[in-house]
Each structure stands twice: as C-alpha cells, then as structure tokens.
Design a protein around this motif. Sequence first.
Motif, PDB file in Angstrom:
ATOM      1  N   ARG A  31       0.807  -1.225   0.000  1.00  0.00           N
ATOM      2  CA  ARG A  31       0.000   0.000   0.000  1.00  0.00           C
ATOM      3  C   ARG A  31       0.840   1.276   0.000  1.00  0.00           C
ATOM      4  O   ARG A  31       0.447   2.278  -0.554  1.00  0.00           O
ATOM      5  CB  ARG A  31      -0.924  -0.007   1.210  1.00  0.00           C
ATOM      6  N   SER A  32       1.962   1.241   0.646  1.00  0.00           N
ATOM      7  CA  SER A  32       2.767   2.437   0.814  1.00  0.00           C
ATOM      8  C   SER A  32       3.777   2.606  -0.323  1.00  0.00           C
ATOM      9  O   SER A  32       4.581   1.703  -0.571  1.00  0.00           O
ATOM     10  CB  SER A  32       3.515   2.355   2.150  1.00  0.00           C
ATOM     11  N   PRO A  33       3.775   3.753  -0.989  1.00  0.00           N
ATOM     12  CA  PRO A  33       4.781   3.988  -2.037  1.00  0.00           C
ATOM     13  C   PRO A  33       6.208   3.980  -1.477  1.00  0.00           C
ATOM     14  O   PRO A  33       7.136   3.567  -2.151  1.00  0.00           O
ATOM     15  CB  PRO A  33       4.432   5.364  -2.580  1.00  0.00           C
ATOM     16  N   ARG A  34       6.369   4.412  -0.250  1.00  0.00           N
ATOM     17  CA  ARG A  34       7.690   4.397   0.383  1.00  0.00           C
ATOM     18  C   ARG A  34       8.186   2.967   0.543  1.00  0.00           C
ATOM     19  O   ARG A  34       9.359   2.671   0.336  1.00  0.00           O
ATOM     20  CB  ARG A  34       7.640   5.090   1.735  1.00  0.00           C
ATOM     21  N   ALA A  35       7.278   2.048   0.888  1.00  0.00           N
ATOM     22  CA  ALA A  35       7.668   0.646   1.053  1.00  0.00           C
ATOM     23  C   ALA A  35       8.075   0.034  -0.287  1.00  0.00           C
ATOM     24  O   ALA A  35       9.001  -0.777  -0.349  1.00  0.00           O
ATOM     25  CB  ALA A  35       6.520  -0.147   1.664  1.00  0.00           C
ATOM     26  N   ILE A  36       7.416   0.431  -1.358  1.00  0.00           N
ATOM     27  CA  ILE A  36       7.784  -0.071  -2.682  1.00  0.00           C
ATOM     28  C   ILE A  36       9.175   0.428  -3.058  1.00  0.00           C
ATOM     29  O   ILE A  36      10.002  -0.320  -3.579  1.00  0.00           O
ATOM     30  CB  ILE A  36       6.735   0.346  -3.728  1.00  0.00           C
ATOM     31  N   GLY A  37       9.459   1.677  -2.766  1.00  0.00           N
ATOM     32  CA  GLY A  37      10.792   2.223  -3.022  1.00  0.00           C
ATOM     33  C   GLY A  37      11.862   1.531  -2.211  1.00  0.00           C
ATOM     34  O   GLY A  37      12.960   1.263  -2.707  1.00  0.00           O
ATOM     35  N   ARG A  38      11.550   1.201  -0.976  1.00  0.00           N
ATOM     36  CA  ARG A  38      12.528   0.503  -0.135  1.00  0.00           C
ATOM     37  C   ARG A  38      12.742  -0.926  -0.605  1.00  0.00           C
ATOM     38  O   ARG A  38      13.847  -1.453  -0.511  1.00  0.00           O
ATOM     39  CB  ARG A  38      12.095   0.537   1.315  1.00  0.00           C
ATOM     40  N   ALA A  39      11.700  -1.575  -1.106  1.00  0.00           N
ATOM     41  CA  ALA A  39      11.861  -2.918  -1.668  1.00  0.00           C
ATOM     42  C   ALA A  39      12.754  -2.865  -2.907  1.00  0.00           C
ATOM     43  O   ALA A  39      13.606  -3.733  -3.104  1.00  0.00           O
ATOM     44  CB  ALA A  39      10.501  -3.519  -2.006  1.00  0.00           C
ATOM     45  N   LEU A  40      12.576  -1.841  -3.719  1.00  0.00           N
ATOM     46  CA  LEU A  40      13.439  -1.666  -4.883  1.00  0.00           C
ATOM     47  C   LEU A  40      14.880  -1.407  -4.438  1.00  0.00           C
ATOM     48  O   LEU A  40      15.832  -1.935  -5.018  1.00  0.00           O
ATOM     49  CB  LEU A  40      12.938  -0.511  -5.748  1.00  0.00           C
ATOM     50  N   GLY A  41      15.032  -0.625  -3.388  1.00  0.00           N
ATOM     51  CA  GLY A  41      16.365  -0.384  -2.834  1.00  0.00           C
ATOM     52  C   GLY A  41      17.003  -1.657  -2.310  1.00  0.00           C
ATOM     53  O   GLY A  41      18.200  -1.888  -2.500  1.00  0.00           O
ATOM     54  N   ALA A  42      16.213  -2.513  -1.658  1.00  0.00           N
ATOM     55  CA  ALA A  42      16.730  -3.792  -1.166  1.00  0.00           C
ATOM     56  C   ALA A  42      17.185  -4.659  -2.331  1.00  0.00           C
ATOM     57  O   ALA A  42      18.219  -5.327  -2.259  1.00  0.00           O
ATOM     58  CB  ALA A  42      15.661  -4.511  -0.346  1.00  0.00           C
ATOM     59  N   PHE A  43      16.409  -4.645  -3.429  1.00  0.00           N
ATOM     60  CA  PHE A  43      16.805  -5.397  -4.619  1.00  0.00           C
ATOM     61  C   PHE A  43      18.133  -4.884  -5.163  1.00  0.00           C
ATOM     62  O   PHE A  43      19.041  -5.654  -5.475  1.00  0.00           O
ATOM     63  CB  PHE A  43      15.731  -5.305  -5.700  1.00  0.00           C
ATOM     64  N   LEU A  44      18.251  -3.567  -5.277  1.00  0.00           N
ATOM     65  CA  LEU A  44      19.482  -2.984  -5.826  1.00  0.00           C
ATOM     66  C   LEU A  44      20.691  -3.292  -4.959  1.00  0.00           C
ATOM     67  O   LEU A  44      21.771  -3.601  -5.466  1.00  0.00           O
ATOM     68  CB  LEU A  44      19.318  -1.474  -6.009  1.00  0.00           C
ATOM     69  N   VAL A  45      20.526  -3.228  -3.647  1.00  0.00           N
ATOM     70  CA  VAL A  45      21.635  -3.534  -2.745  1.00  0.00           C
ATOM     71  C   VAL A  45      22.043  -4.997  -2.897  1.00  0.00           C
ATOM     72  O   VAL A  45      23.234  -5.314  -3.016  1.00  0.00           O
ATOM     73  CB  VAL A  45      21.260  -3.209  -1.284  1.00  0.00           C
ATOM     74  N   GLY A  46      21.069  -5.910  -2.906  1.00  0.00           N
ATOM     75  CA  GLY A  46      21.384  -7.326  -3.080  1.00  0.00           C
ATOM     76  C   GLY A  46      22.052  -7.600  -4.412  1.00  0.00           C
ATOM     77  O   GLY A  46      23.021  -8.357  -4.494  1.00  0.00           O
ATOM     78  N   PHE A  47      21.532  -6.977  -5.472  1.00  0.00           N
ATOM     79  CA  PHE A  47      22.100  -7.161  -6.810  1.00  0.00           C
ATOM     80  C   PHE A  47      23.524  -6.642  -6.876  1.00  0.00           C
ATOM     81  O   PHE A  47      24.439  -7.331  -7.319  1.00  0.00           O
ATOM     82  CB  PHE A  47      21.224  -6.448  -7.844  1.00  0.00           C
ATOM     83  N   LEU A  48      23.729  -5.405  -6.420  1.00  0.00           N
ATOM     84  CA  LEU A  48      25.056  -4.790  -6.541  1.00  0.00           C
ATOM     85  C   LEU A  48      26.106  -5.488  -5.682  1.00  0.00           C
ATOM     86  O   LEU A  48      27.232  -5.710  -6.135  1.00  0.00           O
ATOM     87  CB  LEU A  48      24.982  -3.308  -6.188  1.00  0.00           C
ATOM     88  N   LEU A  49      25.753  -5.840  -4.455  1.00  0.00           N
ATOM     89  CA  LEU A  49      26.729  -6.526  -3.598  1.00  0.00           C
ATOM     90  C   LEU A  49      27.118  -7.877  -4.183  1.00  0.00           C
ATOM     91  O   LEU A  49      28.290  -8.250  -4.182  1.00  0.00           O
ATOM     92  CB  LEU A  49      26.178  -6.693  -2.184  1.00  0.00           C
ATOM     93  N   THR A  50      26.134  -8.615  -4.685  1.00  0.00           N
ATOM     94  CA  THR A  50      26.436  -9.908  -5.294  1.00  0.00           C
ATOM     95  C   THR A  50      27.295  -9.728  -6.539  1.00  0.00           C
ATOM     96  O   THR A  50      28.266 -10.460  -6.746  1.00  0.00           O
ATOM     97  CB  THR A  50      25.136 -10.644  -5.657  1.00  0.00           C
ATOM     98  N   TRP A  51      26.956  -8.770  -7.362  1.00  0.00           N
ATOM     99  CA  TRP A  51      27.700  -8.528  -8.590  1.00  0.00           C
ATOM    100  C   TRP A  51      29.147  -8.155  -8.288  1.00  0.00           C
ATOM    101  O   TRP A  51      30.081  -8.653  -8.916  1.00  0.00           O
ATOM    102  CB  TRP A  51      27.020  -7.420  -9.389  1.00  0.00           C
TER     103      TRP A  51
END
Length: 59
Positions: A31-51
């Motif tokens: 429901r929260s747009p902020r939560a969607i942005g944070r989920a995207l941020g979590a994805f980016l952090v996981g992706f970048l650290l793994t890469w």
Amino acid sequence: MPRNDIALIVGLIVAFWYVFAGPGRAEGMPRSPRAIGRALGAFLVGFLLTWIVLRLLDY
C-alpha cells in the motif's frame, strides 16, 4: 551461469525477503509507495553486492 543472472536471482530473493518477511512487511506492503521504493532499494543492494563480490572473485 553469467554473473548478472546470479546477481539478479540474489537481488530478487533479497527483495522478496524484505517485502514478505523483513521490515517491509511492517511498512504495509504494497500500500505504501515508500515501502515499494525501499523494496526496490533492497533489490538494488542485493544485486550490486552480489555482482561486486562475483566480480572480485573473478567469476
């Protein structure tokens, strides 16, 4: 399997964990747009650290 594919899978796992079991669950996903942005941020952090780690390991 290429480095980008592995990093993508790990990033998705991190994002799904954040949304369904981690702090994102308490933020009222989806429901929260902020939560969607944070989920995207979590994805980016996981992706970048793994890469980066796979790149350092010369994979």
